[in-house]
Design a protein around this motif. Sequence first.
Motif, PDB file in Angstrom:
ATOM      1  N   SER A  89      -1.564   2.198  17.445  1.00  0.00           N
ATOM      2  CA  SER A  89      -1.307   0.756  17.415  1.00  0.00           C
ATOM      3  C   SER A  89      -2.430   0.003  18.120  1.00  0.00           C
ATOM      4  CB  SER A  89       0.028   0.462  18.100  1.00  0.00           C
ATOM      5  OG  SER A  89       0.273  -0.924  18.105  1.00  0.00           O
ATOM      6  N   ARG A  90      -2.813  -1.114  17.495  1.00  0.00           N
ATOM      7  CA  ARG A  90      -3.902  -1.915  18.042  1.00  0.00           C
ATOM      8  C   ARG A  90      -3.467  -3.365  18.134  1.00  0.00           C
ATOM      9  NH1 ARG A  90      -8.644   0.936  17.924  1.00  0.00           N
ATOM     10  NH2 ARG A  90      -8.517   2.883  16.778  1.00  0.00           N
TER      11      ARG A  90
ATOM     12  N   PHE B 218       0.850  -1.190   0.000  1.00  0.00           N
ATOM     13  CA  PHE B 218       0.000   0.000   0.000  1.00  0.00           C
ATOM     14  C   PHE B 218       0.893   1.249   0.000  1.00  0.00           C
ATOM     15  CE2 PHE B 218      -2.800  -3.281   1.442  1.00  0.00           C
ATOM     16  CZ  PHE B 218      -4.060  -2.921   0.996  1.00  0.00           C
ATOM     17  N   VAL B 219       0.983   1.907  -1.138  1.00  0.00           N
ATOM     18  CA  VAL B 219       1.855   3.070  -1.293  1.00  0.00           C
ATOM     19  C   VAL B 219       1.466   4.158  -0.298  1.00  0.00           C
ATOM     20  CG1 VAL B 219       2.601   4.885  -2.873  1.00  0.00           C
ATOM     21  CG2 VAL B 219       2.216   2.569  -3.727  1.00  0.00           C
ATOM     22  N   GLY B 220       2.459   4.674   0.439  1.00  0.00           N
ATOM     23  CA  GLY B 220       2.219   5.761   1.381  1.00  0.00           C
ATOM     24  C   GLY B 220       1.765   5.299   2.751  1.00  0.00           C
ATOM     25  N   ALA B 221       1.667   3.984   2.973  1.00  0.00           N
ATOM     26  CA  ALA B 221       1.224   3.485   4.278  1.00  0.00           C
ATOM     27  C   ALA B 221       2.165   3.964   5.373  1.00  0.00           C
ATOM     28  CB  ALA B 221       1.164   1.959   4.278  1.00  0.00           C
ATOM     29  N   GLY B 222       1.601   4.443   6.468  1.00  0.00           N
ATOM     30  CA  GLY B 222       2.393   4.942   7.584  1.00  0.00           C
ATOM     31  C   GLY B 222       2.638   6.426   7.553  1.00  0.00           C
TER      32      GLY B 222
ATOM     33  N   ALA C 221      -7.653  -6.888   8.079  1.00  0.00           N
ATOM     34  CA  ALA C 221      -7.903  -5.461   7.871  1.00  0.00           C
ATOM     35  C   ALA C 221      -7.340  -4.654   9.034  1.00  0.00           C
ATOM     36  CB  ALA C 221      -9.407  -5.210   7.721  1.00  0.00           C
ATOM     37  N   ALA C 222      -7.471  -5.177  10.264  1.00  0.00           N
ATOM     38  CA  ALA C 222      -6.893  -4.501  11.426  1.00  0.00           C
ATOM     39  C   ALA C 222      -5.377  -4.444  11.327  1.00  0.00           C
ATOM     40  CB  ALA C 222      -7.313  -5.229  12.712  1.00  0.00           C
ATOM     41  N   LEU C 223      -4.778  -5.511  10.799  1.00  0.00           N
ATOM     42  CA  LEU C 223      -3.334  -5.530  10.594  1.00  0.00           C
ATOM     43  C   LEU C 223      -2.911  -4.443   9.607  1.00  0.00           C
ATOM     44  CD1 LEU C 223      -0.600  -6.944  11.036  1.00  0.00           C
ATOM     45  CD2 LEU C 223      -1.202  -8.488   9.141  1.00  0.00           C
ATOM     46  N   LEU C 224      -3.668  -4.272   8.533  1.00  0.00           N
ATOM     47  CA  LEU C 224      -3.371  -3.205   7.573  1.00  0.00           C
ATOM     48  C   LEU C 224      -3.469  -1.839   8.233  1.00  0.00           C
ATOM     49  CD1 LEU C 224      -5.323  -4.438   4.385  1.00  0.00           C
ATOM     50  CD2 LEU C 224      -2.903  -4.744   4.934  1.00  0.00           C
ATOM     51  N   PHE C 225      -4.517  -1.638   9.019  1.00  0.00           N
ATOM     52  CA  PHE C 225      -4.700  -0.355   9.691  1.00  0.00           C
ATOM     53  C   PHE C 225      -3.570  -0.076  10.664  1.00  0.00           C
ATOM     54  CE2 PHE C 225      -6.937   2.223  13.053  1.00  0.00           C
ATOM     55  CZ  PHE C 225      -7.005   3.379  12.309  1.00  0.00           C
ATOM     56  N   ASP C 226      -3.140  -1.108  11.391  1.00  0.00           N
ATOM     57  CA  ASP C 226      -2.024  -0.945  12.328  1.00  0.00           C
ATOM     58  C   ASP C 226      -0.748  -0.535  11.621  1.00  0.00           C
ATOM     59  OD1 ASP C 226      -3.707  -1.706  14.337  1.00  0.00           O
ATOM     60  OD2 ASP C 226      -2.957  -3.759  14.484  1.00  0.00           O
ATOM     61  N   ASN C 227      -0.604  -0.924  10.370  1.00  0.00           N
ATOM     62  CA  ASN C 227       0.596  -0.616   9.607  1.00  0.00           C
ATOM     63  C   ASN C 227       0.448   0.636   8.747  1.00  0.00           C
ATOM     64  OD1 ASN C 227       2.801  -2.911   9.853  1.00  0.00           O
ATOM     65  ND2 ASN C 227       0.809  -3.914   9.930  1.00  0.00           N
ATOM     66  N   GLY C 228      -0.560   1.450   9.042  1.00  0.00           N
ATOM     67  CA  GLY C 228      -0.644   2.771   8.432  1.00  0.00           C
ATOM     68  C   GLY C 228      -1.421   2.874   7.150  1.00  0.00           C
ATOM     69  N   VAL C 229      -2.163   1.839   6.763  1.00  0.00           N
ATOM     70  CA  VAL C 229      -2.993   1.930   5.567  1.00  0.00           C
ATOM     71  C   VAL C 229      -4.176   2.854   5.850  1.00  0.00           C
ATOM     72  CG1 VAL C 229      -4.422   0.626   3.935  1.00  0.00           C
ATOM     73  CG2 VAL C 229      -2.283  -0.357   4.795  1.00  0.00           C
TER      74      VAL C 229
END
Length: 407
Positions: A327-328, A217-221, A255-263
């Motif tokens: 972080s979750r 995901f480009v720009g994540a974080g 999806a929670a993992l993606l969100f935790d990594n800044g998506v």
Amino acid sequence: MHDGSFFALWGEAARTSLGFLWMALWAFALGYVISAMIQVFVTRERMKQSMGEAGAKSVGLATFFGFISSSCSFAALATTKSLFKKGAGLVPSLAFLLASTNLVVELGIVIAVFLAWQFVVGEYLGGLLLIGIVWLYVRLTKPDDLVEEAREHVEEEDGDGEVPDWKELIRSREGWARVGHRYAMEWKMVWKDVTFGFTVAGIIAAFVPPSFFQTLFVGAGSDSLSFFEVLIQTLVGPVAAFFTFIGSMGNIPLAALLFDNGVSFAGVMAFIFSDLVVFPVLRINAKYYGWAMALYILGGLLLALVGAALLLHYGFALAGLLPDTASRSGSVTDQTFFSVDYKLFLNAAFLAVSGVLLWLWRSTDAETSGGEMADKGWIERVLFWLALASYVWLAGGLVALLVTGGA
């Protein structure tokens, strides 16, 4: 999660795959029972009267029926096919499909456990947006010829006659024997896709590190994303879902993992919405309606999920309600899949229902012709061997789990 020997990860992958299947088993059974009952008891005339045209009333009814018959993606596809076959219009049929996989109470509960409340609101608002965008898509493209071809394909592949007296049939042993037959045929249709899809999901969850998704995901974080980066993440969401397909329930921890990594919010919502645009779903739609209609539906769903995710993201941004990326916890492989909880009782109940339906079918001399779609083509043969290989992989993983002391 990703540290340890290959055998430890193999065991974890098998545990996760079987855990996902355990989570979704009751939903599969519920959806297929509903589908079988619709095919046996619902007349074409009644369906045409209630859901035959793409008007506000028929779309609203389809959305409501989808909401009250919520199920996993595969089961929802089967029920949608049954509605379409019985005369429901394309838009109401798709509205039912989207509602039964997005506007569901249990999905909102899982999202609330793993993600912020904004994602719960986004799921339900997004479900309505998906239906509205798909309605507009069909209205603008006017696929009359495709609809006619799809109806002919459904009749050719899964044809049956009209029910002469559904009230009498629903009170008879023969009627429920027919339901049992249809129920068995629905499972026969998708067992290979389900087996291989859930096996791959466990492999991805155990072996692929979170950094892979962050890179994808480009720009994540980033604290500030441009529109281009948000758009790219929204487009990548369906791609990520394609490679991690679990279903509308099982993909929430990822999806929670993606969100935790800044998506971004849009990227995560697009990922959640993508359970209906993955290859196994495309294959099943192609079986039901033919490849032309399956690809047409895929295009509409892709357009709808990208549009809905972007509208939600910037709508929440304007209202100052975008969730932050604090972080979750909630790793997908850290769940307790097998315990004495609601899943155990629901699965036991629907296994019992399945047993009764199959017993009625096998023990009753009822007319159950039709509905059996012969496996055809190289894709079916490849999937058959992949499904068998999946069983070998899962069995080996369970042995590895025992040897390495995994729980």
